[in-house]
Enzyme design. Structure first.
Site, mmCIF file in Angstrom:
data_model
loop_
_atom_site.group_PDB
_atom_site.id
_atom_site.type_symbol
_atom_site.label_atom_id
_atom_site.label_comp_id
_atom_site.label_asym_id
_atom_site.label_seq_id
_atom_site.Cartn_x
_atom_site.Cartn_y
_atom_site.Cartn_z
ATOM 1 N N LYS A 1 0.731 -1.449 0.023
ATOM 2 C CA LYS A 1 0.114 -0.091 0.091
ATOM 3 C C LYS A 1 0.866 1.271 -0.201
ATOM 4 C CE LYS A 1 -3.891 -2.659 2.267
ATOM 5 N NZ LYS A 1 -4.678 -2.877 3.118
ATOM 6 N N GLN B 1 -4.567 -1.102 9.260
ATOM 7 C CA GLN B 1 -4.614 -2.544 8.879
ATOM 8 C C GLN B 1 -5.094 -3.320 9.705
ATOM 9 O OE1 GLN B 1 -3.065 -3.478 5.719
ATOM 10 N NE2 GLN B 1 -3.814 -5.251 6.337
ATOM 11 N N ASP C 1 -11.088 2.594 3.353
ATOM 12 C CA ASP C 1 -11.374 1.017 3.159
ATOM 13 C C ASP C 1 -12.837 0.981 3.010
ATOM 14 O OD1 ASP C 1 -9.313 -0.573 3.012
ATOM 15 O OD2 ASP C 1 -9.235 -0.256 5.383
#
Ligand code: NAD
Length: 283
Positions: free
Chosen positions: A51, A95, A118
């Protein structure tokens, strides 16, 4: 046809790189994505590296915030709050999974919905199901993009999604429905799964079991999207689909690695740009 997620993803990132330079000219700053990682889980570390690499490639601002495994929930929530209130931060990602002493639900809800790249915040999930403007979750969004890029028609087709998780199965099913497919969601209690799947023009497998989808699950010519990520005993990365067996039957298929995975990260970049634009234009 093999749907090359790696190549599609690369060309989308190349286009975003150019777009981000233009945004920097226009708005005087670049989109900024902040990624928080807690602890040293090797899989999480590897995802986060990917990422950050994509963030740098696309020319975004932002960086990694590393917190120790034993960080308190209160400290993590305070860190998120700080980023929520920072006007120069457009996207915040924590995460997952998190250590057991931290509530993932609380953490997801703590991220400002407008910075939730997200697409996991309850407000974004609700908006998705209400057909309102929202931030789409990255993996489902990437799957629809792959189908579009491969020229797979969704309207009027039968789609079967195996798996009903909140982050993949259910939102993929909703996005396919929004594209006017007739959608069945199959799961661990579905009877005669192979027969249900054989009805599908579009089959999405999001289970997490290697080689679960065999040739007998696939209608000749169907598009098969393999979301699964599994490790074989010798450490190889494989999906949920028995790739060699299904390849001759499917009309289109995504490989693992190199299919849905790279698209997930690319859609994260897309979402960061969208969050940036929403925020700049709502000022
Ligand atoms: P999950 O464990 O939350 O959900 C799995 C689903 O599979 C459940 O809904 C369950 O009902 C269903 N299932 C389990 N056993 C089954 C069986 N025998 N028959 C039919 N259905 C069965 O997992 P998830 O988070 O949705 O992820 C699914 C897979 O996708 C995992 O391998 C995960 O690593 C992978 N994944 C990949 C990406 C990516 O970017 N490529 C992103 C997210 C998840």
């Amino acid at each position: 046809m093999i749907i090359d997620g790696k190549q599609i993803s690369q060309s989308l990132k190349d286009a975003m790189k150019i777009e981000v330079d233009a945004l920097a000219e226009q708005y005087g700053r670049r989109p900024c994505l902040m990624v928080i990682i807690v602890g040293d889980n090797p899989a999480s570390r590897s995802y986060v590296r990917g990422k950050i690499k994509a963030t740098e490639y696309c020319g975004f601002d932002g960086h990694l915030v590393e917190l120790p495994e034993d960080v308190s929930e209160a400290t993590l929530l305070a860190e998120i709050n700080k980023l929520n209130n920072d006007p120069l931060v457009d996207g915040i990602l924590v995460q997952l999974p998190l250590p057991k002493h931290i509530s993932e639900d609380k953490v997801i809800a703590a991220i400002s919905a407008e910075k939730d790249v997200d697409g996991f915040h309850p407000e974004n999930v609700a908006r998705l199901w209400l057909n309102q403007h929202c931030i789409l979750p990255c993996t489902p969004k990437g799957i629809i993009e792959l189908l579009d890029q491969a020229g797979v028609e969704m309207a009027g087709k039968k789609a079967v999604v195996i798996g009903r998780s909140n982050i993949v199965g259910k939102p993929v099913a909703k996005l396919l429905l929004d594209r006017n497919a007739t959608v069945t969601i199959a799961h661990s209690r579905t009877k005669d799964l192979a027969a249900v799947c054989r009805e599908a023009d579009i089959l999405v497998a999001a289970v997490g079991r290697a080689k679960m989808v065999t040739a007998e699950f696939v209608k000749p010519g169907a598009a098969v999207i393999d979301v699964g990520i599994n490790r074989t005993e010798d450490g190889r990365l494989v999906g949920d689909v028995d790739y060699e067996a299904v390849l001759p039957v499917a009309g289109a298929i995504t490989p693992v690695p190199g299919g849905v995975g790279p698209m997930t990260i690319t859609m994260l970049m897309r979402n960061t740009i969208e969050c940036f634009l929403n925020r700049m234009n709502n000022k």
